[in-house]
Design a protein around this motif. Structure first.
Motif, PDB file in Angstrom:
ATOM      1  N   GLN A   1       0.876  -1.182   0.000  1.00 35.88           N
ATOM      2  CA  GLN A   1       0.000   0.000   0.000  1.00 35.88           C
ATOM      3  C   GLN A   1       0.907   1.225   0.000  1.00 35.88           C
ATOM      4  O   GLN A   1       1.741   1.387   0.912  1.00 35.88           O
ATOM      5  N   VAL A   2       0.760   2.076  -1.003  1.00 34.79           N
ATOM      6  CA  VAL A   2       1.645   3.221  -1.134  1.00 34.79           C
ATOM      7  C   VAL A   2       0.828   4.468  -1.455  1.00 34.79           C
ATOM      8  O   VAL A   2      -0.205   4.391  -2.134  1.00 34.79           O
ATOM      9  N   GLU A   3       1.290   5.599  -0.924  1.00 40.91           N
ATOM     10  CA  GLU A   3       0.630   6.872  -1.226  1.00 40.91           C
ATOM     11  C   GLU A   3       1.662   7.855  -1.752  1.00 40.91           C
ATOM     12  O   GLU A   3       2.745   8.020  -1.181  1.00 40.91           O
ATOM     13  N   LEU A   4       1.321   8.497  -2.854  1.00 45.06           N
ATOM     14  CA  LEU A   4       2.161   9.528  -3.454  1.00 45.06           C
ATOM     15  C   LEU A   4       1.528  10.888  -3.206  1.00 45.06           C
ATOM     16  O   LEU A   4       0.356  11.107  -3.536  1.00 45.06           O
ATOM     17  N   ASN A   5       2.315  11.805  -2.627  1.00 47.30           N
ATOM     18  CA  ASN A   5       1.877  13.191  -2.443  1.00 47.30           C
ATOM     19  C   ASN A   5       2.624  14.032  -3.465  1.00 47.30           C
ATOM     20  O   ASN A   5       3.787  14.389  -3.260  1.00 47.30           O
ATOM     21  N   PRO A   6       2.002  14.351  -4.606  1.00 48.51           N
ATOM     22  CA  PRO A   6       2.707  15.084  -5.652  1.00 48.51           C
ATOM     23  C   PRO A   6       3.202  16.453  -5.216  1.00 48.51           C
ATOM     24  O   PRO A   6       4.217  16.948  -5.721  1.00 48.51           O
ATOM     25  N   ALA A   7       2.504  17.076  -4.286  1.00 50.01           N
ATOM     26  CA  ALA A   7       2.880  18.428  -3.860  1.00 50.01           C
ATOM     27  C   ALA A   7       4.189  18.422  -3.085  1.00 50.01           C
ATOM     28  O   ALA A   7       4.973  19.383  -3.156  1.00 50.01           O
ATOM     29  N   THR A   8       4.453  17.370  -2.355  1.00 50.45           N
ATOM     30  CA  THR A   8       5.663  17.318  -1.511  1.00 50.45           C
ATOM     31  C   THR A   8       6.713  16.341  -2.046  1.00 50.45           C
ATOM     32  O   THR A   8       7.809  16.273  -1.507  1.00 50.45           O
TER      33      THR A   8
ATOM     34  N   ASP B   1      -1.811  -1.375  -3.952  1.00 46.02           N
ATOM     35  CA  ASP B   1      -2.758  -0.258  -3.880  1.00 46.02           C
ATOM     36  C   ASP B   1      -1.970   1.042  -3.932  1.00 46.02           C
ATOM     37  O   ASP B   1      -1.016   1.231  -3.155  1.00 46.02           O
ATOM     38  N   ILE B   2      -2.381   1.955  -4.819  1.00 47.77           N
ATOM     39  CA  ILE B   2      -1.668   3.218  -5.015  1.00 47.77           C
ATOM     40  C   ILE B   2      -2.651   4.366  -4.804  1.00 47.77           C
ATOM     41  O   ILE B   2      -3.619   4.505  -5.557  1.00 47.77           O
ATOM     42  N   THR B   3      -2.396   5.174  -3.801  1.00 49.95           N
ATOM     43  CA  THR B   3      -3.285   6.290  -3.487  1.00 49.95           C
ATOM     44  C   THR B   3      -2.672   7.598  -3.962  1.00 49.95           C
ATOM     45  O   THR B   3      -1.499   7.890  -3.679  1.00 49.95           O
ATOM     46  N   VAL B   4      -3.475   8.374  -4.700  1.00 47.87           N
ATOM     47  CA  VAL B   4      -3.027   9.657  -5.261  1.00 47.87           C
ATOM     48  C   VAL B   4      -4.189  10.643  -5.176  1.00 47.87           C
ATOM     49  O   VAL B   4      -5.345  10.247  -4.960  1.00 47.87           O
TER      50      VAL B   4
ATOM     51  N   LYS C   1     -11.436  20.364 -19.797  1.00 49.40           N
ATOM     52  CA  LYS C   1     -12.784  20.441 -19.216  1.00 49.40           C
ATOM     53  C   LYS C   1     -12.919  19.651 -17.919  1.00 49.40           C
ATOM     54  O   LYS C   1     -13.860  19.874 -17.143  1.00 49.40           O
ATOM     55  N   GLY C   2     -11.994  18.707 -17.657  1.00 55.66           N
ATOM     56  CA  GLY C   2     -12.040  17.940 -16.421  1.00 55.66           C
ATOM     57  C   GLY C   2     -13.053  16.816 -16.484  1.00 55.66           C
ATOM     58  O   GLY C   2     -13.568  16.465 -17.552  1.00 55.66           O
ATOM     59  N   GLY C   3     -13.347  16.248 -15.332  1.00 57.32           N
ATOM     60  CA  GLY C   3     -14.320  15.162 -15.284  1.00 57.32           C
ATOM     61  C   GLY C   3     -13.774  13.835 -15.771  1.00 57.32           C
ATOM     62  O   GLY C   3     -14.554  12.957 -16.173  1.00 57.32           O
ATOM     63  N   ILE C   4     -12.469  13.655 -15.737  1.00 57.81           N
ATOM     64  CA  ILE C   4     -11.858  12.405 -16.207  1.00 57.81           C
ATOM     65  C   ILE C   4     -12.097  11.285 -15.203  1.00 57.81           C
ATOM     66  O   ILE C   4     -12.335  10.137 -15.587  1.00 57.81           O
ATOM     67  N   THR C   5     -12.010  11.616 -13.931  1.00 55.77           N
ATOM     68  CA  THR C   5     -12.253  10.623 -12.891  1.00 55.77           C
ATOM     69  C   THR C   5     -13.564  10.917 -12.177  1.00 55.77           C
ATOM     70  O   THR C   5     -14.096  12.036 -12.245  1.00 55.77           O
ATOM     71  N   ILE C   6     -14.067   9.902 -11.498  1.00 54.06           N
ATOM     72  CA  ILE C   6     -15.340  10.055 -10.786  1.00 54.06           C
ATOM     73  C   ILE C   6     -15.206  11.058  -9.653  1.00 54.06           C
ATOM     74  O   ILE C   6     -16.050  11.936  -9.464  1.00 54.06           O
ATOM     75  N   ALA C   7     -14.134  10.911  -8.889  1.00 48.69           N
ATOM     76  CA  ALA C   7     -13.923  11.805  -7.749  1.00 48.69           C
ATOM     77  C   ALA C   7     -13.554  13.199  -8.231  1.00 48.69           C
ATOM     78  O   ALA C   7     -12.722  13.365  -9.114  1.00 48.69           O
ATOM     79  N   LYS C   8     -14.177  14.193  -7.661  1.00 49.12           N
ATOM     80  CA  LYS C   8     -13.876  15.583  -8.029  1.00 49.12           C
ATOM     81  C   LYS C   8     -12.827  16.198  -7.107  1.00 49.12           C
ATOM     82  O   LYS C   8     -12.199  17.193  -7.440  1.00 49.12           O
ATOM     83  N   SER C   9     -12.662  15.594  -5.933  1.00 47.53           N
ATOM     84  CA  SER C   9     -11.690  16.100  -4.969  1.00 47.53           C
ATOM     85  C   SER C   9     -11.249  14.947  -4.076  1.00 47.53           C
ATOM     86  O   SER C   9     -11.740  13.814  -4.199  1.00 47.53           O
ATOM     87  N   GLY C  10     -10.328  15.240  -3.179  1.00 46.18           N
ATOM     88  CA  GLY C  10      -9.856  14.208  -2.270  1.00 46.18           C
ATOM     89  C   GLY C  10      -8.864  13.265  -2.937  1.00 46.18           C
ATOM     90  O   GLY C  10      -8.058  13.682  -3.784  1.00 46.18           O
TER      91      GLY C  10
END
Length: 633
Positions: free
Chosen positions: A64-71, A223-226, A273-282
């Protein structure tokens, strides 16, 4: 091979017996003591096959890995079930921590690292447990050593849990890194159990930047969280696209996986235009699985475009491989890369090596340089001809070192040489490729520059001992020429069948150079040591001379070619007549098998000869000044 005295390591009776049916010439190849021991232990056989007691170890990774692109922070936990199939009790584990190459005091090859990417910490290890118990660890170079109090007996498993984190470099790109401000290629990234094999035991070599793969064949559940704005592409098969992609993008993605045409899955307009993924935020979490692969990588971006298509990998079953290109909108060459990838999969599956592409997916990511991974490629942007070439080269690596578990750390020519060679016969066939682009001509010209020079080293010098030009030449150019002229000598069909036999024997295993040499010898029922020895074991160079041309009044010509170098190469004589027509006289490298030093032609030509050229640009020759004869000069 010269037999050794008892004092220096006499071959055992079993080993002598295994050599008994082989010709004396094969024994002239110097066989290191480690390989002799493998024959004695029956893990390998002198006919080039895995031995009756061959074994290799295995890991099952859950990450299980999480990538924080900002940091640029990458944080993960992993659980690894490791199986000891060796006949030995293991008292420790060796775990690779590749990102430790960015520690300030790390030992590195000739790689440019931006000072801002250096740090004191490397990988931060928060915890390490074996079977639920905390264990002592030591770190040295890019390896972490774990002591096993109770040991791991033959046939036993253990469970290793690691929690770790590190900073992805911002400016340096050694197979991974940050691109176009917010896109990431993540490779050589997780704590990885090193290979324990029948030749060296544990692979304890440090990762210094140049050396690449030597991994066991493992299973991965990742599992990759972004952030929700990011798409992820990875090794393996994507388990939850329906939970990530919007309906329109999902339909395109699914359609591309069986399409013969390139589908623009995510376009510049979609990004706008966006809307590529279901989630809009988070955040969202991608789930991938891969079986029996030597590594796992992934990439993430909130700006890249995405093209997809598919290719028939197995004509007998109709099985297809999905191919994709993901790239920054400014990378104009990448708009054609998905098509290049499709044609490569088709070519390698049907022509050479003619083995159905083994993976369900192949993704080419727009990063830098050219680097292969299982089901994944990291390529920079290039002019069209080179974009096709680098795509073909990196996808060819699917077979070497992934289908075959090559130890690149010791013998990189066993995979880079093939990746340099296999595409040579197809790159100019890719739609849109310049028809004058001839990779073999480029390889031969490079060979002319460095063969026989002081820095050149034989290919059988382990790769980890080579740097700079010596590494490049022994890893790419020299093996490419050796394989090319071997194919020329055997003929297309015999070469293909023999290569496929070697691959069938060692698919999913760890072949060494002698397994390659002896497998070819065995399959061909022919001793090729006369060819292996000068090309792979000795320092030498290609040099043929047009030493004599005599033409009598009746037009009968005597042409003499002298071998001045030690490498067996083809003979190609191009006879140009006064009416500008030509005739060729060709012999393969086999001509030099029995120690001949000259090649002679006596022939009456029907037309006056204007010029005779030896070798041409497709065959290397370190001195071309003595390769041309012209009438009246």
């Amino acid at each position: 091979m010269r037999l050794l005295s008892k004092k220096s390591g006499l071959l055992t009776a079993a080993l002598l017996a295994s050599f008994a049916g082989m010709s004396q010439n094969i024994q002239n190849l110097p066989v290191p003591l480690e390989i002799q021991k493998a024959y004695s232990n029956e893990t390998r056989a002198t006919n080039g096959k895995p031995g009756a007691k061959y074994w290799q170890n295995h890991s099952d990774y859950k990450i299980q890995v999480e990538l924080n692109p900002a940091t640029r922070q990458l944080s993960g936990t992993e659980q690894v079930v490791y199986t000891n199939n060796s006949p030995n009790r293991l008292s420790s584990l060796v775990i690779r921590l590749y990102p430790d190459i960015f520690k300030k005091d790390a030992n590195r090859d000739e790689r440019e690292i931006d000072p801002s990417d250096l740090n004191d910490e490397g990988v931060t290890i928060e915890s390490v447990t074996v079977n639920g118990n905390e264990v002592k660890t030591q770190r040295n170079g890019t390896n972490m050593f774990v002591t096993l109090k109770s040991g791991l007996e033959t046939g036993q498993k253990l469970t290793l849990d690691v929690k770790w984190s590190y900073l992805i470099p911002a400016k340096t790109h050694i197979r991974e890194g940050l691109y176009f401000k917010s896109s990431y290629m993540v490779a050589y990234w997780y704590p990885q159990i090193a290979v324990y094999d029948d030749i060296d035991g544990w692979d304890r070599q440090d990762y210094t930047g140049q050396k690449e793969f030597y991994n066991d064949f493992n299973n991965y559940d990742v599992d990759i969280t972004v952030p929700a704005s990011h798409l992820v592409w990875a090794t393996g098969e994507w388990q939850n696209p329906e939970k990530i992609l919007s309906p329109e993008i999902l339909d395109r993605y699914k359609g591309s996986r069986t399409s013969d045409q390139v589908v623009r899955i995510v376009t510049a307009e979609d990004r706008e235009k966006g809307g590529i993924t279901i989630a809009k935020s988070g955040k969202h979490t991608y789930h991938f699985k891969a079986e029996h692969v030597p590594d796992f990588v992934f990439a993430s971006s909130d700006t890249y475009l995405w093209d997809g298509s598919s290719a028939v990998a197995d004509s007998k079953t109709g099985r297809r491989t999905a191919v994709a290109a993901v790239y920054h909108p400014s990378s104009k060459d990448f708009y054609d890369v998905c098509r290049y990838a499709k044609q490569c999969v088709e070519y390698f599956s049907t022509y050479l090596p003619g083995v159905p592409f083994p993976y369900p997916n192949e993704t080419v990511f727009n990063g830098s340089g050219g680097m292969e991974f299982p089901m994944f490629v990291n390529d920079g942007s290039y002019p069209p001809a080179f974009a096709a070439e680098v795509t073909a080269h990196e996808i060819a690596h699917t077979y070497f070192p992934f289908y075959m578990g090559i130890n690149e750390r010791k013998y990189a020519w066993m995979d880079e040489g093939w990746a340099q060679t296999l595409p040579n016969w197809m790159e100019f066939q890719i739609d849109g490729m310049p028809k004058k682009f001839m990779p073999q001509q480029t390889n031969a010209a490079y060979f002319d520059q460095f063969a026989g020079k002081e820095q050149e080293q034989p290919m059988m010098v382990p790769t980890n001992l080579l740097t700079g030009t010596a590494y490049t030449f022994a890893t790419y150019m020299r093996p490419s020429q050796a394989y090319t002229f071997l194919r020329d000598m055997l003929g297309q069909e015999k070469f293909k069948a023999t290569l496929q036999e070697y691959m069938a024997r060692w698919n999913g295993k760890h072949p060494m150079p002698y397994d390659f040499f002896f497998s070819f010898n065995d399959a061909l029922k022919e001793d090729l040591s006369w060819y292996w020895k000068p090309w792979f074991f000795e320092k030498g160079y290609p040099d043929l001379a047009l030493s004599e041309v005599a033409i009598d009044k009746k037009g009968k010509a005597k042409i003499v070619v002298t071998q001045k170098g030690s490498l067996p190469i083809p003979i190609r004589l191009i006879v140009l007549f006064t009416d500008n027509s030509t005739e060729e006289i060709n012999e393969t490298a086999r001509y030099w098998k029995n120690g001949a030093k000259t090649f002679e032609v006596e022939k009456k030509f029907s037309k006056p000869i204007q010029k005779i050229t030896l070798s041409g640009l497709m065959i290397p020759d370190v001195n071309r000044k003595d390769n041309v004869w012209e009438a009246g000069k």
